[in-house]
Design an enzyme around this catalytic site. Structure first.
Site, PDB file in Angstrom:
ATOM      1  N   ARG A 150       0.830  -1.207   0.000  1.00 30.59           N
ATOM      2  CA  ARG A 150       0.000   0.000   0.000  1.00 30.59           C
ATOM      3  C   ARG A 150       0.863   1.254   0.000  1.00 30.59           C
ATOM      4  NH1 ARG A 150      -2.876   2.304   4.922  1.00 30.59           N
ATOM      5  NH2 ARG A 150      -4.207   3.956   4.101  1.00 30.59           N
ATOM      6  N   HIS A 179      -6.544  -5.654  -3.974  1.00 34.58           N
ATOM      7  CA  HIS A 179      -7.421  -5.804  -2.817  1.00 34.58           C
ATOM      8  C   HIS A 179      -7.605  -7.266  -2.416  1.00 34.58           C
ATOM      9  CE1 HIS A 179      -9.546  -1.606  -2.969  1.00 34.58           C
ATOM     10  NE2 HIS A 179      -8.295  -1.559  -2.546  1.00 34.58           N
ATOM     11  N   HIS A 238       0.463   3.981  -2.926  1.00 33.57           N
ATOM     12  CA  HIS A 238       0.044   5.360  -2.657  1.00 33.57           C
ATOM     13  C   HIS A 238       1.145   6.374  -2.969  1.00 33.57           C
ATOM     14  CE1 HIS A 238      -3.765   4.711  -0.048  1.00 33.57           C
ATOM     15  NE2 HIS A 238      -3.629   3.735  -0.933  1.00 33.57           N
ATOM     16  N   TRP A 254     -10.902  -8.529   2.269  1.00 35.24           N
ATOM     17  CA  TRP A 254     -11.633  -8.796   1.031  1.00 35.24           C
ATOM     18  C   TRP A 254     -11.733 -10.291   0.741  1.00 35.24           C
ATOM     19  CZ3 TRP A 254      -8.349  -4.621   1.562  1.00 35.24           C
ATOM     20  CH2 TRP A 254      -8.841  -3.357   1.216  1.00 35.24           C
TER      21      TRP A 254
END
Length: 375
Positions: A129, A256, A133, A272
């Site tokens: 992540r 995800h 990002h 998820w």
């Protein structure tokens, strides 16, 4: 003594006397895992093939960025002084090879498994992540953002809502940075993303170094990353700005399959998939195979699987089976994991290079890093 080294020595000496660090909010938290440190090996001689390209990064980009690194890294003066001497050696004598970057990769891979009881037992999802990002802020029209300057080190970007919780990942990667001070934050973070994917059962992600560290003035404005509460129009606005199309939006969403949401970060809650530290195509399969209902709770609007009520999907996930264009690609990936892995590898490699001028890369062709079990 060369003029280049003389110019470098003055800011390094000043940095050893006065070190300004980032906000304490971004300091690495205390983890139960004990980080074992390895002694650095003697720098190998540079390979003949890429000497000129490496020298361009080591002599140009490093000279431009090393002085500011000590201003922004948060080291104490003693550590900064020691690292300053190492950095001087880097800038004048050390040309990192692919093998040197492989050592960094190996250290990251080791760290991923030292998570103990953090989330599901791996730091892999939060490290991925961070890389995502740091790269996904790119704007193709203004040619700003992306992974080149690693500006999430600075406020206010570090405090953007989409980056909540990433102080954990930045703190972990800072420990790697202190062991390998010659690598830029942009290269380190994206290499971490590569390691996370590969070590969690995903495909190989081609990668090459060349990112340089920028200053706080290069930080991007808020709102460039996806808002999970939105729909298909929002997804297209965000990803088209980066230069991606509908198929690539769906492929990137497959990340995800990993990790989970936290109420104290995004406000959402839950994983998820049933295997949140192993990359598979289950994310897509579950979208089609499970019946999804809106969760009744006091948190933000999200879905849960009707059968076990232990999984969740975000509104931006659910649009992949509602939007006609998105749905056809999601169905392809649900039906064939090999197709998903191929497209995911291609698009993640592109994502991690957003905002990096081609001439900065030290290799014309990306490298394929070995997994930890291949070393």
């Amino acid at each position: 003594m060369s003029q280049a080294f003389a110019r470098l020595r003055q800011p390094l000496r000043a940095a050893s006397r006065q070190v300004a660090g980032p906000s304490s909010r971004n300091a690495a938290p205390s983890f139960r895992a004990s980080f074992r440190r390895f002694n650095s090996t003697e720098a190998p001689k540079p390979p003949k093939s890429n000497t000129g390209l490496y020298a361009g990064i080591a002599g140009g980009a490093l000279l431009a960025g090393i002085g500011y690194y000590y201003y922004s890294s948060g080291m104490n003066p003693a550590t900064a002084a020691k690292s300053g001497a190492q950095a001087a050696k880097v800038a004048t004598n050390f040309v990192p090879s692919k093998e040197d970057y492989q050592k960094v990769y190996n250290k990251i891979a080791q760290m991923l498994d030292e998570a103990e009881d953090y989330d599901d037992g791996s730091y892999g999802p939060v490290i991925l992540r961070l890389a995502w990002h740091a790269s996904g802020t790119y704007d193709k029209d203004s040619n700003t953002g992306g992974s080149n300057y690693a500006t999430m080190r600075f406020e206010p970007e570090a405090l953007h809502g989409a980056n909540n919780g990433l102080d954990v990942a930045r703190g972990l990667m800072q420990k790697i940075k202190e062991e390998f001070p010659w690598i830029s934050y942009g290269d380190l973070w994206t290499l971490g993303g590569v390691a996370a994917v590969q070590e969690m059962g995903g495909p190989k992600i081609p990668w090459r170094p060349g990112r340089i560290d920028g200053t706080a003035e290069k930080a991007t404005p808020d709102g460039r990353l996806p808002d999970a509460s939105q729909g298909s129009d929002h997804l297209r606005n965000i990803f088209y700005r980066m230069g991606f199309n509908d198929q690539e939006i769906v492929a990137l969403s497959g990340a995800h399959a990993l990790g989970r949401c936290h109420t104290d970060r995004s406000g959402f809650d839950g994983p998820w998939t049933f295997s949140p530290i192993t990359l598979t195509n289950d994310y897509y399969r579950l979208l089609f195979d499970e019946k999804w209902v809106w969760r009744k709770w006091e948190g933000p609007k999200q879905l849960q699987d009707k059968s076990t009520r232990s999984l969740m999907m975000l509104p931006t996930d659910y649009v992949l089976v509602q939007d006609k264009s998105f749905k056809k690609y999601a169905k392809q990936y649900a039906d064939d994991q090999d197709v998903f892995f191929k497209d995911f590898s291609d698009v993640v490699a592109r994502l991690f290079e957003l905002g990096v001028p081609t001439e900065q890369f030290v290799s014309k062709e990306p490298w394929v890093m070995k997994n930890a079990d291949e070393e």
